[in-house]
Design an enzyme around this catalytic site. Structure first.
Site, short mmCIF file in Angstrom:
data_model
loop_
_atom_site.label_atom_id
_atom_site.label_comp_id
_atom_site.label_asym_id
_atom_site.label_seq_id
_atom_site.Cartn_x
_atom_site.Cartn_y
_atom_site.Cartn_z
N CYS A 114 14.73 68.06 -36.52
CA CYS A 114 14.39 69.35 -37.15
C CYS A 114 13.31 70.11 -36.37
CB CYS A 114 13.96 69.14 -38.59
SG CYS A 114 15.29 68.41 -39.56
N HIS A 276 10.98 75.73 -40.76
CA HIS A 276 12.26 75.03 -40.68
C HIS A 276 12.82 74.91 -42.09
CE1 HIS A 276 15.29 72.05 -40.50
NE2 HIS A 276 14.55 71.12 -41.07
N ASN A 306 20.38 73.12 -44.68
CA ASN A 306 19.47 72.70 -43.61
C ASN A 306 20.30 72.52 -42.34
OD1 ASN A 306 17.98 71.12 -41.79
ND2 ASN A 306 16.96 69.94 -43.39
C1 LIG Z 1 16.56 64.69 -51.07
C2 LIG Z 1 15.79 65.26 -52.23
C3 LIG Z 1 16.37 66.65 -52.58
C4 LIG Z 1 15.97 64.35 -53.42
O1 LIG Z 1 15.25 64.85 -54.53
P1 LIG Z 1 14.30 63.88 -55.37
O2 LIG Z 1 13.83 64.67 -56.49
O3 LIG Z 1 13.33 63.30 -54.44
O4 LIG Z 1 15.34 62.83 -55.90
P2 LIG Z 1 15.45 61.25 -55.66
O5 LIG Z 1 15.89 60.94 -54.27
O6 LIG Z 1 14.20 60.62 -56.17
O7 LIG Z 1 16.63 60.96 -56.64
C5 LIG Z 1 16.58 61.31 -58.02
C6 LIG Z 1 17.93 61.00 -58.63
O8 LIG Z 1 18.90 61.97 -58.20
C7 LIG Z 1 20.06 61.29 -57.70
N1 LIG Z 1 20.68 62.10 -56.66
C8 LIG Z 1 20.45 62.07 -55.34
N2 LIG Z 1 21.22 62.99 -54.73
C9 LIG Z 1 21.93 63.61 -55.69
C10 LIG Z 1 22.89 64.64 -55.67
N3 LIG Z 1 23.27 65.25 -54.54
N4 LIG Z 1 23.42 65.03 -56.85
C11 LIG Z 1 23.05 64.45 -58.00
N5 LIG Z 1 22.16 63.47 -58.09
C12 LIG Z 1 21.60 63.04 -56.93
C13 LIG Z 1 19.54 59.99 -57.19
O9 LIG Z 1 20.58 59.03 -57.14
C14 LIG Z 1 18.49 59.64 -58.23
O10 LIG Z 1 19.14 59.11 -59.37
P3 LIG Z 1 18.45 57.93 -60.23
O11 LIG Z 1 17.17 58.53 -60.73
O12 LIG Z 1 19.46 57.68 -61.28
O13 LIG Z 1 18.25 56.80 -59.27
C15 LIG Z 1 14.29 65.42 -51.94
O14 LIG Z 1 13.68 64.16 -51.89
C16 LIG Z 1 14.02 66.12 -50.68
O15 LIG Z 1 14.40 67.27 -50.50
N6 LIG Z 1 13.31 65.48 -49.74
C17 LIG Z 1 13.07 66.08 -48.47
C18 LIG Z 1 14.30 66.00 -47.70
C19 LIG Z 1 14.32 66.85 -46.50
O16 LIG Z 1 13.69 67.87 -46.45
N7 LIG Z 1 15.07 66.44 -45.52
C20 LIG Z 1 15.21 67.14 -44.32
C21 LIG Z 1 14.09 66.77 -43.46
S1 LIG Z 1 13.88 67.85 -42.22
#
Ligand SMILES: CC(C)(COP(=O)(O)OP(=O)(O)OC[C@H]1O[C@@H](n2cnc3c(N)ncnc32)[C@H](O)[C@@H]1OP(=O)(O)O)[C@@H](O)C(=O)NCCC(=O)NCCS
Length: 349
Positions: A114, A276, A306
């Site tokens: 990224c 980004h 993204n």
């Molecule tokens: C990925 C991201 C959106 C997940 O959101 P979060 O609030 O942290 O969610 P979690 O990973 O803790 O998961 C919460 C729940 O949602 C679920 N879940 C994950 N992806 C899902 C999706 N696409 N749809 C529905 N549910 C989903 C998980 O399984 C989890 O379920 P559980 O509580 O029953 O175990 C978030 O962590 C994020 O954006 N992180 C940064 C990622 C990023 O920027 N990446 C690029 C880097 S440059």
């Protein structure tokens, strides 16, 4: 004093729109979940066979080169940032050089995820400042859709990413109120595995107790790619989303402030911040932390997802095309991603 200016900018977005609801066909997710956690409404996917990372980069490059008033034959260096290369090797830079029938110029691929585009800009900037090159093409392009895990298992990663490309042409300028003021690059490999695609690779489970690759028990070879890796779904990107989020919201503001302090400037001096496009929640957190107004931050993750190394040049191009950036305006580019690596660039348009 010689600085690098952006002499031309272009972007290419594939026409195929994939909404959050379209993804319901493949995985257990919802439009509500994706919008609430990431801000993304839709993303674009490249044509399966007719578009590649390089072909999208070529389209963005053609526009940037034309807007710089040049022909592809006048470019003297290519820097291509991507994590979705057409081939494992050689890199996309040479494929672009061939596609645009350029001279036998230098072509460098940057693999900084990224932060790839800001790293690439920084590399190009050094070559302009030393006087070695005069017309440098910097490209960020990604075709993520070729290899995401579209089952429910991979939903936390696959809903985030989209395809596209952006490009700029850098040229020297001696104008007082123009050009790249400084770039700031960082890395911390401590958490390299928490946002990564392990395979294919040569790691042979060397770095961590976790078994990232199940390979065949042969005397030599058979480790790079095996049927077992495919059967055990070890060929997709992995992300610990919450861990990435926590680090990103610290490093984004830090590296933006670093660029401002290096130039004795304040957040109020920024006309547009192009972060980004990792996640809208991350951008909003950074905006709040730095007390920036809505008009000072340009986001478009809602439409494109993204796009990793392509996200900054696409957002920059869009902001410029919308008239949000004018000559002399202070623009800050900031990125954070896998590695971890993070970076910023401060420039006067
Ligand atoms: C990925 C991201 C959106 C997940 O959101 P979060 O609030 O942290 O969610 P979690 O990973 O803790 O998961 C919460 C729940 O949602 C679920 N879940 C994950 N992806 C899902 C999706 N696409 N749809 C529905 N549910 C989903 C998980 O399984 C989890 O379920 P559980 O509580 O029953 O175990 C978030 O962590 C994020 O954006 N992180 C940064 C990622 C990023 O920027 N990446 C690029 C880097 S440059």
């Amino acid at each position: 004093m010689i600085r690098s200016k952006i002499a031309g900018i272009g972007m290419y977005i594939p026409s195929h729109v994939v909404t959050n609801n379209d993804l319901l066909k493949y995985m257990d997710t919802s439009d509500e979940w994706i919008q609430e956690r990431t801000g993304i409404k839709e993303r674009r996917y490249a044509h399966r066979t007719e578009e590649t990372t390089t072909t999208m980069g070529v389209e963005a490059a053609k526009i940037a080169i034309e807007r710089a008033g040049l022909t592809p034959q006048e470019i003297d260096f290519i820097v291509f940032a991507t994590i979705c290369p057409d081939y494992y090797f050689p890199g996309c830079g040479v494929l672009l050089q061939r596609a645009l029938k350029m001279k036998e110029i230098a072509a460098l691929d940057v693999r900084n995820q990224c932060s790839g585009f800001v790293y690439a800009i920084s590399v190009a900037d050094q070559f302009i400042k030393t006087g070695m090159y005069k017309n440098i093409l910097v490209v960020g392009a990604e075709k993520h859709s070729f290899g995401l895990d579209f089952s429910t298992r991979g939903r936390n990663v696959s809903v985030i990413f989209g395809d596209g490309a952006g490009a700029v042409v850098l040229q020297p300028t001696e104008k007082e109120n123009q050009g790249i003021l400084s770039t700031h690059l960082h890395s911390d490999g401590e958490s390299a595995e928490i946002l990564a695609m392990y395979n294919p690779g040569t790691h042979a489970n060397h770095w961590k107790p976790e078994k990232y690759a199940d390979f065949d028990d042969a005397e030599i070879g058979e480790m790079f790619f095996s049927h077992k890796m495919i059967d055990n779904a070890q060929v997709f990107p992995y992300m610990d989303g919450p861990a990435v989020f926590k680090k990103a919201i610290i490093k984004f503001p830090e590296v933006i402030m670093e660029s401002l302090q290096a130039n004795n400037l304040q957040t109020t001096d920024i006309k547009v911040l192009i972060p980004h496009q990792a996640n809208l929640r991350i951008s909003q957190f950074v905006q709040q932390k730095l007390k920036l107004r809505d008009d000072q931050v340009h986001n478009n993750i809602q439409k494109f997802g993204n796009t990793t190394a392509a996200s900054i040049p696409i957002a920059l191009c869009e902001a410029w095309e919308q008239g949000k950036i004018k000559d002399g305006d202070l623009v800050c580019l900031a990125a954070f991603g896998s590695g971890f690596t993070w970076a910023s660039a401060l420039l006067r348009w």
